[in-house]
Design a protein around this motif. Structure first.
Motif, PDB file in Angstrom:
ATOM      1  N   ASP A 224       2.768  -1.861  -0.938  1.00 38.24           N
ATOM      2  CA  ASP A 224       4.185  -1.528  -0.846  1.00 38.24           C
ATOM      3  C   ASP A 224       5.032  -2.741  -0.486  1.00 38.24           C
ATOM      4  O   ASP A 224       6.178  -2.855  -0.918  1.00 38.24           O
ATOM      5  CB  ASP A 224       4.405  -0.430   0.194  1.00 38.24           C
ATOM      6  CG  ASP A 224       3.673   0.851  -0.150  1.00 38.24           C
ATOM      7  OD1 ASP A 224       3.777   1.289  -1.306  1.00 38.24           O
ATOM      8  OD2 ASP A 224       2.986   1.411   0.720  1.00 38.24           O
ATOM      9  N   LYS A 244       8.223  -8.701  -1.718  1.00 38.00           N
ATOM     10  CA  LYS A 244       8.358  -7.360  -2.300  1.00 38.00           C
ATOM     11  C   LYS A 244       8.437  -6.376  -1.147  1.00 38.00           C
ATOM     12  O   LYS A 244       7.719  -6.515  -0.153  1.00 38.00           O
ATOM     13  CB  LYS A 244       7.143  -7.053  -3.187  1.00 38.00           C
ATOM     14  CG  LYS A 244       7.031  -5.600  -3.631  1.00 38.00           C
ATOM     15  CD  LYS A 244       5.702  -5.345  -4.319  1.00 38.00           C
ATOM     16  CE  LYS A 244       5.528  -3.870  -4.650  1.00 38.00           C
ATOM     17  NZ  LYS A 244       4.223  -3.602  -5.290  1.00 38.00           N
ATOM     18  N   ARG A 246       9.136  -2.084  -0.867  1.00 39.96           N
ATOM     19  CA  ARG A 246       9.547  -0.791  -1.402  1.00 39.96           C
ATOM     20  C   ARG A 246      10.358   0.021  -0.401  1.00 39.96           C
ATOM     21  O   ARG A 246      10.993   1.007  -0.771  1.00 39.96           O
ATOM     22  CB  ARG A 246       8.317   0.021  -1.820  1.00 39.96           C
ATOM     23  CG  ARG A 246       7.642  -0.507  -3.076  1.00 39.96           C
ATOM     24  CD  ARG A 246       6.361   0.239  -3.356  1.00 39.96           C
ATOM     25  NE  ARG A 246       5.723  -0.225  -4.585  1.00 39.96           N
ATOM     26  CZ  ARG A 246       4.464   0.014  -4.921  1.00 39.96           C
ATOM     27  NH1 ARG A 246       3.696   0.713  -4.095  1.00 39.96           N
ATOM     28  NH2 ARG A 246       3.956  -0.447  -6.039  1.00 39.96           N
TER      29      ARG A 246
END
Length: 432
Positions: A224, A244, A246
């Motif tokens: 995630d 990154k 999420r």
């Protein structure tokens, strides 16, 4: 019962075979064959109705339901804390402080299972003793991911730390630890179990000699959040950023300082970066950069000296070498500085690597200051992107940069219509 087997599948075209090959027989791509587990069953799969359809508007989300790690800088990068079922990959150079930071998280959180893949439990305990903190942390010494998953299922911990994914293996595959197939399969199994239980997991990832995360690219897709730990090991400053995320933005940057008691969050990194600055010396200029959404004041140092070589050297530390070459050419052509026979060295103090174009003006000013042996105004921070025509362009979020500079008593010299780099060099040298 389905029998587990493995096959080597090409990651480019999907061709599969029972043996490994250096080049795919179908698409002729090298090193694309990855060992993958498959299940063979003599019975046809039966469709079950266990899965249900959920309406989007019926899903209730609690944004405040996040687990704090105890490290405020890390929490801000994660988006406020850990979410149930969150899988976080932490990567960085060896010795940068990944294991130290995660051990600090383990010591501050409750109900933690620490999987010791690279180190023994004794080594982890010794590091905890050096940090001066001992608490209830369950340590599991194993390299078998299936055994680790069995313990996770049994204990149902709130937080799991796997150090590292390259040290874990599954007996269902024949490849060694760290191979592409093992890394992908182990990460997939850990991720599935964590999401099933609603726990949280930090996975430590190694890097290659090229500075990329070791293992298949699918590893970054499985998790995630991907956190990148960076910094010069000769310096005490460490930066952690989200590549990154999420469950949050990728604009936040956490700043830590390495000390004898471990990694300490830095609330005012600008003051730390400029604490040892020497004023009234040529070749030193301050600039304001943006690391994510966080403004930082950094010192740009430059040194020019007559070259003894047929091709003068251009050495850049902390900035892109090609960018330095371009800025030197602009100074020669647009500002009239005779730098063709000069060795030029540019350094960003504190071990920070810059990608912000807003430091262009500061780099030009530092080079000009060293070449002319004329100190720039000590209370001015230069901010601006320099174009090939010699013009100085505006940068983003200038208000944030000005506000940060004022906190430490600096005035900001930024782009104005019609002003060239030579005009700015005159302003920075005189202050008027």
């Amino acid at each position: 019962m389905a029998k587990i087997k493995s096959q080597f599948v090409c990651q480019q075209c999907g061709y599969s075979q029972s043996q490994w090959a250096g080049r795919c027989p179908s698409c002729d791509v090298w090193n694309s064959m990855v060992e993958t587990t498959i299940q063979n069953s003599n019975h046809k799969s039966q469709i079950t109705n266990k899965s249900q359809i959920t309406n989007l508007k019926d899903i209730k989300i609690d944004e405040n339901k996040r687990l704090k790690t105890g490290e405020s800088e890390l929490d801000s990068v994660l988006g406020g804390g850990l979410v149930d079922g969150m899988v976080v990959l932490v990567a960085g150079e060896p010795g940068i402080g990944k294991s130290t930071l995660l051990l600090q998280v383990a010591l501050k959180c409750k109900d933690v299972l620490y999987i010791c893949g690279e180190e023994s439990a004794t080594q982890v305990a010794l590091r905890a003793k050096r940090l001066g903190k001992i608490s209830e942390v369950s340590l599991l010494e194993t390299n078998d991911v299936d055994e680790a998953i069995s313990k996770i299922t049994e204990l149902k911990p709130q937080v799991v730390i796997a150090d590292s994914i390259q040290s874990l293996v599954t007996q269902d595959l024949t490849g060694g630890a760290g191979s592409v197939g093992q890394v992908r399969e182990c990460a997939q199994r850990l991720s599935s179990k964590i999401k099933e239980l609603g726990s949280k997991i930090f996975i430590v990832g190694q890097v290659t000699k090229d500075g990329n995360i070791a293992g298949p690219k699918v590893l970054e897709h499985l998790v995630d959040t991907v956190l990148w730990f960076e910094g010069d090991r000769s310096s005490n400053l460490r930066l952690i950023r989200a590549i990154k995320n999420r469950f949050g933005t990728t604009d936040e940057v956490g700043v830590f300082e390495m000390s004898e008691s471990g990694l300490v969050g830095v609330s005012d990194p600008s003051k730390l970066l400029l604490s040892e600055r020497v004023t009234k010396v040529s070749g030193s200029v301050v600039s304001v950069i943006l690391e994510g959404r966080r403004p930082l004041l950094v010192e740009i140092q430059a040194l020019t000296t007559p070259s003894q070589l047929s091709i003068p050297r251009r050495v850049a530390i902390g900035i892109d070498a090609a960018r330095l070459q371009m800025l030197v050419a602009i100074l020669i052509r647009r500002a009239g500085l005779h730098l063709g026979d000069q060795d030029i060295f540019v350094n960003v103090t504190g071990g920070i690597k810059l990608a912000d174009r807003g430091v262009d003006l500061a780099i030009c000013a530092a080079i000009a200051s060293s070449f002319l042996d004329k100190p720039m105004s000590a209370d001015i921070a230069a901010v601006g992107e320099v174009g090939l025509l010699g013009e100085v362009r505006k940068v983003s979020n200038l208000d944030k940069r000005i506000k940060e500079a004022k906190k430490l008593g600096y005035r900001v010299a930024s782009a104005e219509s019609g002003k060239s780099v030579s005009a700015f060099l005159h302003y920075l040298s005189t202050g008027v």
